[in-house]
Design an enzyme around this catalytic site. Sequence first.
Site, PDB file in Angstrom:
ATOM      1  N   GLU A 123       0.930  -1.286   0.163  1.00  0.00           N
ATOM      2  CA  GLU A 123       0.106  -0.149  -0.012  1.00  0.00           C
ATOM      3  C   GLU A 123       0.900   1.254   0.038  1.00  0.00           C
ATOM      4  O   GLU A 123       2.056   1.208  -0.631  1.00  0.00           O
ATOM      5  CB  GLU A 123      -1.136   0.116   1.141  1.00  0.00           C
ATOM      6  CG  GLU A 123      -1.961  -1.098   1.129  1.00  0.00           C
ATOM      7  CD  GLU A 123      -2.832  -1.364   2.217  1.00  0.00           C
ATOM      8  OE1 GLU A 123      -3.153  -0.230   2.954  1.00  0.00           O
ATOM      9  OE2 GLU A 123      -3.075  -2.381   2.548  1.00  0.00           O
ATOM     10  N   LEU A 128       3.561   4.006   1.756  1.00  0.00           N
ATOM     11  CA  LEU A 128       4.539   3.944   2.751  1.00  0.00           C
ATOM     12  C   LEU A 128       3.701   4.718   3.812  1.00  0.00           C
ATOM     13  O   LEU A 128       3.266   5.721   3.753  1.00  0.00           O
ATOM     14  CB  LEU A 128       5.637   4.817   2.351  1.00  0.00           C
ATOM     15  CG  LEU A 128       6.507   4.373   1.217  1.00  0.00           C
ATOM     16  CD1 LEU A 128       7.408   5.427   0.802  1.00  0.00           C
ATOM     17  CD2 LEU A 128       7.064   3.215   1.368  1.00  0.00           C
ATOM     18  N   GLY A 149       2.136   2.900   6.474  1.00  0.00           N
ATOM     19  CA  GLY A 149       1.375   1.887   7.455  1.00  0.00           C
ATOM     20  C   GLY A 149       0.020   2.394   8.007  1.00  0.00           C
ATOM     21  O   GLY A 149      -0.388   3.662   7.762  1.00  0.00           O
ATOM     22  N   CYS A 177      -0.391   3.645  11.123  1.00  0.00           N
ATOM     23  CA  CYS A 177      -0.232   4.509  12.032  1.00  0.00           C
ATOM     24  C   CYS A 177      -0.271   5.872  11.109  1.00  0.00           C
ATOM     25  O   CYS A 177      -1.426   6.927  11.550  1.00  0.00           O
ATOM     26  CB  CYS A 177       1.236   4.858  12.675  1.00  0.00           C
ATOM     27  SG  CYS A 177       1.411   6.377  13.666  1.00  0.00           S
ATOM     28  N   LYS A 212      -5.846  11.404  15.763  1.00  0.00           N
ATOM     29  CA  LYS A 212      -5.376  12.610  16.456  1.00  0.00           C
ATOM     30  C   LYS A 212      -5.971  13.890  15.809  1.00  0.00           C
ATOM     31  O   LYS A 212      -6.080  14.954  16.316  1.00  0.00           O
ATOM     32  CB  LYS A 212      -3.911  12.641  16.919  1.00  0.00           C
ATOM     33  CG  LYS A 212      -3.522  11.723  18.013  1.00  0.00           C
ATOM     34  CD  LYS A 212      -4.233  10.437  18.111  1.00  0.00           C
ATOM     35  CE  LYS A 212      -4.094   9.177  18.833  1.00  0.00           C
ATOM     36  NZ  LYS A 212      -4.599   8.129  18.439  1.00  0.00           N
ATOM     37  N   GLY A 224     -15.797  -2.475  23.298  1.00  0.00           N
ATOM     38  CA  GLY A 224     -14.245  -2.323  23.959  1.00  0.00           C
ATOM     39  C   GLY A 224     -14.051  -1.018  24.545  1.00  0.00           C
ATOM     40  O   GLY A 224     -13.866   0.096  23.682  1.00  0.00           O
ATOM     41  N   ARG A 230      -6.246  -5.441  18.438  1.00  0.00           N
ATOM     42  CA  ARG A 230      -5.609  -5.634  16.837  1.00  0.00           C
ATOM     43  C   ARG A 230      -4.718  -7.007  17.157  1.00  0.00           C
ATOM     44  O   ARG A 230      -4.163  -7.197  18.054  1.00  0.00           O
ATOM     45  CB  ARG A 230      -4.750  -4.539  16.691  1.00  0.00           C
ATOM     46  CG  ARG A 230      -5.605  -3.109  16.285  1.00  0.00           C
ATOM     47  CD  ARG A 230      -4.668  -1.971  16.197  1.00  0.00           C
ATOM     48  NE  ARG A 230      -3.959  -2.169  14.899  1.00  0.00           N
ATOM     49  CZ  ARG A 230      -4.339  -1.696  13.688  1.00  0.00           C
ATOM     50  NH1 ARG A 230      -5.751  -1.454  13.533  1.00  0.00           N
ATOM     51  NH2 ARG A 230      -3.798  -2.048  12.515  1.00  0.00           N
ATOM     52  N   ASP A 287       4.373  -4.163  15.472  1.00  0.00           N
ATOM     53  CA  ASP A 287       3.372  -4.825  15.948  1.00  0.00           C
ATOM     54  C   ASP A 287       3.132  -6.307  15.777  1.00  0.00           C
ATOM     55  O   ASP A 287       2.232  -6.919  16.200  1.00  0.00           O
ATOM     56  CB  ASP A 287       1.852  -4.296  15.295  1.00  0.00           C
ATOM     57  CG  ASP A 287       1.730  -2.939  15.927  1.00  0.00           C
ATOM     58  OD1 ASP A 287       2.331  -2.522  16.656  1.00  0.00           O
ATOM     59  OD2 ASP A 287       0.294  -2.528  15.610  1.00  0.00           O
ATOM     60  N   HIS A 340       6.889  27.560  36.379  1.00  0.00           N
ATOM     61  CA  HIS A 340       5.733  27.947  36.954  1.00  0.00           C
ATOM     62  C   HIS A 340       5.105  28.971  36.058  1.00  0.00           C
ATOM     63  O   HIS A 340       5.660  29.916  35.678  1.00  0.00           O
ATOM     64  CB  HIS A 340       5.699  28.383  38.219  1.00  0.00           C
ATOM     65  CG  HIS A 340       4.536  28.859  38.744  1.00  0.00           C
ATOM     66  ND1 HIS A 340       3.495  28.014  39.127  1.00  0.00           N
ATOM     67  CD2 HIS A 340       4.118  30.139  39.186  1.00  0.00           C
ATOM     68  CE1 HIS A 340       2.587  28.749  39.726  1.00  0.00           C
ATOM     69  NE2 HIS A 340       2.812  30.061  39.483  1.00  0.00           N
TER      70      HIS A 340
HETATM   71  P1  NAD Z   1      -7.130  -2.623  23.564  1.00  0.00           P
HETATM   72  O1  NAD Z   1      -6.391  -4.004  23.826  1.00  0.00           O
HETATM   73  O2  NAD Z   1      -6.362  -1.530  24.037  1.00  0.00           O
HETATM   74  O3  NAD Z   1      -8.687  -2.574  24.089  1.00  0.00           O
HETATM   75  C1  NAD Z   1      -9.419  -3.832  23.775  1.00  0.00           C
HETATM   76  C2  NAD Z   1     -10.521  -3.652  24.780  1.00  0.00           C
HETATM   77  O4  NAD Z   1     -11.516  -4.366  24.299  1.00  0.00           O
HETATM   78  C3  NAD Z   1     -10.213  -4.221  26.021  1.00  0.00           C
HETATM   79  O5  NAD Z   1     -10.559  -3.308  27.151  1.00  0.00           O
HETATM   80  C4  NAD Z   1     -10.711  -5.475  26.219  1.00  0.00           C
HETATM   81  O6  NAD Z   1     -11.051  -5.793  27.695  1.00  0.00           O
HETATM   82  C5  NAD Z   1     -12.009  -5.057  25.392  1.00  0.00           C
HETATM   83  N1  NAD Z   1     -12.865  -6.351  24.801  1.00  0.00           N
HETATM   84  C6  NAD Z   1     -12.305  -7.303  24.391  1.00  0.00           C
HETATM   85  N2  NAD Z   1     -13.389  -8.168  24.036  1.00  0.00           N
HETATM   86  C7  NAD Z   1     -14.541  -7.813  24.469  1.00  0.00           C
HETATM   87  C8  NAD Z   1     -15.857  -8.183  24.201  1.00  0.00           C
HETATM   88  N3  NAD Z   1     -16.197  -9.124  23.608  1.00  0.00           N
HETATM   89  N4  NAD Z   1     -16.884  -7.377  24.549  1.00  0.00           N
HETATM   90  C9  NAD Z   1     -16.227  -6.052  25.297  1.00  0.00           C
HETATM   91  N5  NAD Z   1     -15.189  -5.608  25.447  1.00  0.00           N
HETATM   92  C10 NAD Z   1     -14.104  -6.499  24.897  1.00  0.00           C
HETATM   93  O7  NAD Z   1      -7.335  -2.854  21.877  1.00  0.00           O
HETATM   94  P2  NAD Z   1      -7.866  -1.584  20.973  1.00  0.00           P
HETATM   95  O8  NAD Z   1      -8.362  -0.419  21.896  1.00  0.00           O
HETATM   96  O9  NAD Z   1      -8.496  -2.204  19.986  1.00  0.00           O
HETATM   97  O10 NAD Z   1      -6.404  -0.847  20.411  1.00  0.00           O
HETATM   98  C11 NAD Z   1      -5.728  -1.816  19.829  1.00  0.00           C
HETATM   99  C12 NAD Z   1      -4.138  -1.483  19.841  1.00  0.00           C
HETATM  100  O11 NAD Z   1      -3.614  -0.487  19.072  1.00  0.00           O
HETATM  101  C13 NAD Z   1      -3.592  -1.444  21.130  1.00  0.00           C
HETATM  102  O12 NAD Z   1      -2.484  -2.251  21.480  1.00  0.00           O
HETATM  103  C14 NAD Z   1      -3.773  -0.002  21.451  1.00  0.00           C
HETATM  104  O13 NAD Z   1      -2.461   0.385  22.429  1.00  0.00           O
HETATM  105  C15 NAD Z   1      -3.301   0.432  19.993  1.00  0.00           C
HETATM  106  N6  NAD Z   1      -3.703   1.847  19.947  1.00  0.00           N
HETATM  107  C16 NAD Z   1      -2.746   2.886  20.544  1.00  0.00           C
HETATM  108  C17 NAD Z   1      -3.414   4.114  20.501  1.00  0.00           C
HETATM  109  C18 NAD Z   1      -2.532   5.285  21.298  1.00  0.00           C
HETATM  110  O14 NAD Z   1      -1.449   4.948  21.371  1.00  0.00           O
HETATM  111  N7  NAD Z   1      -3.076   6.222  21.440  1.00  0.00           N
HETATM  112  C19 NAD Z   1      -4.375   4.565  19.789  1.00  0.00           C
HETATM  113  C20 NAD Z   1      -5.209   3.397  19.173  1.00  0.00           C
HETATM  114  C21 NAD Z   1      -4.689   2.140  19.202  1.00  0.00           C
END
Ligand code: NAD
Length: 472
Positions: free
Chosen positions: A46, A48, A50, A52, A61, A189, A277, A316, A449
């Site tokens: 796809e 360059l 990915g 993020c 953001k 989630g 993910r 990842d 401050h």
């Molecule tokens: P996550 O693992 O952070 O959260 C998934 C949530 O879904 C968990 O709290 C889990 O308990 C819940 N869950 C799982 N199965 C479920 C179900 N059947 N019913 C209800 N709840 C359920 O995953 P995400 O939010 O999808 O993010 C994926 C990845 O992407 C993470 O590792 C995250 O750190 C990364 N990410 C990071 C940022 C950031 O750094 N700001 C932003 C977006 C995503």
Amino acid sequence: MPDQEVHVSGDGQPWDVVVLGAGSGGYATALRAAQLGLQVALIEREKLGGTCLHRGCIPTKALLHAAEVADQIQHATDLGLHATFEGVDAGALHRYQQKVVGRLYQGLEGLVSASSVDVFAGDGRLISSDTVQVTAQDGSTQNVTGRHVVLATGSRSRSIADIEIGGRILTSDGALDRRGIPRHAVVLGGGVIGVEFASLWRSLGAKVTVIEALDRLVPAEDPALSSGLARAFRRRGIEVRTSARVASATQDADGVRVVLADGAAVEGDILLVAVGREPVSDEAGLAEQGLTITSAGVRTDEHLHTGVGAIYAVGDLVPGLQLAHRGFAHGIAVAERIAGRDPLPVVEETIPRITYSDPELASVGLTEPAAREQYGDDGVQVVEYSLAGNGKSQILGTTGLVKVVRQTEGPIVGVHLIGARVGEQIGEAQLWVGWEAYPQDIATFIHAHPTQNEALGEAALALAGQPLHSHT
Ligand code: NAD
């Protein structure tokens, strides 16, 4: 199909490094390796950049920033300013998001083309321990052989059994493509993606319900952040259902209906599935090469070597925190190791984590429960400093806290922040944890401050037994 031939780099030798995937981990590997004088092939099907850049950190953001501005307009009268929030121009909002992504993409393309990296556009497949076959869009193939191969295929959104993605049931990819603000978004989630979308949709006018299986929001974070966020969401009118299991999710032309295991039903116009993910490890021929693959990703040693030939994995695809900055760090470390240097392994415990909801969450190191598990109840000391005592936070109108966890009479092992804009403060906290600083060392540094940064200094003063603006 054209003949397949083994292509070699300019001087008649295989490339030093063949990188499969040009997301954060892959392009960082390629750029650093090229800087170190290695000949690099970078394969991407796809654009360059990915997840993020195109479907993750950057576009979300941008939306969260627009949401913050919308909130500020709606609260402008509190500051004595006349302003009216008249709604969202969905097309313009999408164009803003795309403009930000577009500029960064252009910058990245410029960086890569100014480097000596050879980019191959196409679908890569590992056909042996040192060769990736690239299939271009026109179906032609070519083999790219390297002395080292770095796998950087990233991750993709996953769903749960019986919930099929499509129509009104979206992952974050679909949510970013969709124009317009939902009327009522149901978010499955309460992790990072779930709470970021819940926050931004609410700010832009939607009703939002978050359904989380565990007993608190952001369950990977310190419980103080989970409860602070739950309180803030309640104040903002975001409905949160924790310890909730989904029995079924259905959709029709008018909306979605989610039935929980206790029989309660939640109806909305879209369902965002944000339950985590998964690594992209089940394609590109990875399994055929004898790599150790689990549901969390490709197993590596601490130097990110897979144990097979000269194959490394980064980002990842490797079990652990799925964060772009971890991918960059992995890429740099692997490139340096291939170039014959001896970089330190990337340590998960000192990687900062930020959730860009309103309020923001930022953390590094051990949560209080994790520290107690590791050092015992008597082995841990904790201080919480409320942002109520911080001048700049008062000016911004935010509440929240700084929580610092140290080993008893020992170094700081965890820092946890909640409040508006606290993500920008995590850099200092990361140095405390990474350098195993003692609170009394930090207490000697003067924090400016009035800044929110000052709250970190106050927490360190309190933990060193010299509280200034706190009752600790
Ligand atoms: P996550 O693992 O952070 O959260 C998934 C949530 O879904 C968990 O709290 C889990 O308990 C819940 N869950 C799982 N199965 C479920 C179900 N059947 N019913 C209800 N709840 C359920 O995953 P995400 O939010 O999808 O993010 C994926 C990845 O992407 C993470 O590792 C995250 O750190 C990364 N990410 C990071 C940022 C950031 O750094 N700001 C932003 C977006 C995503």
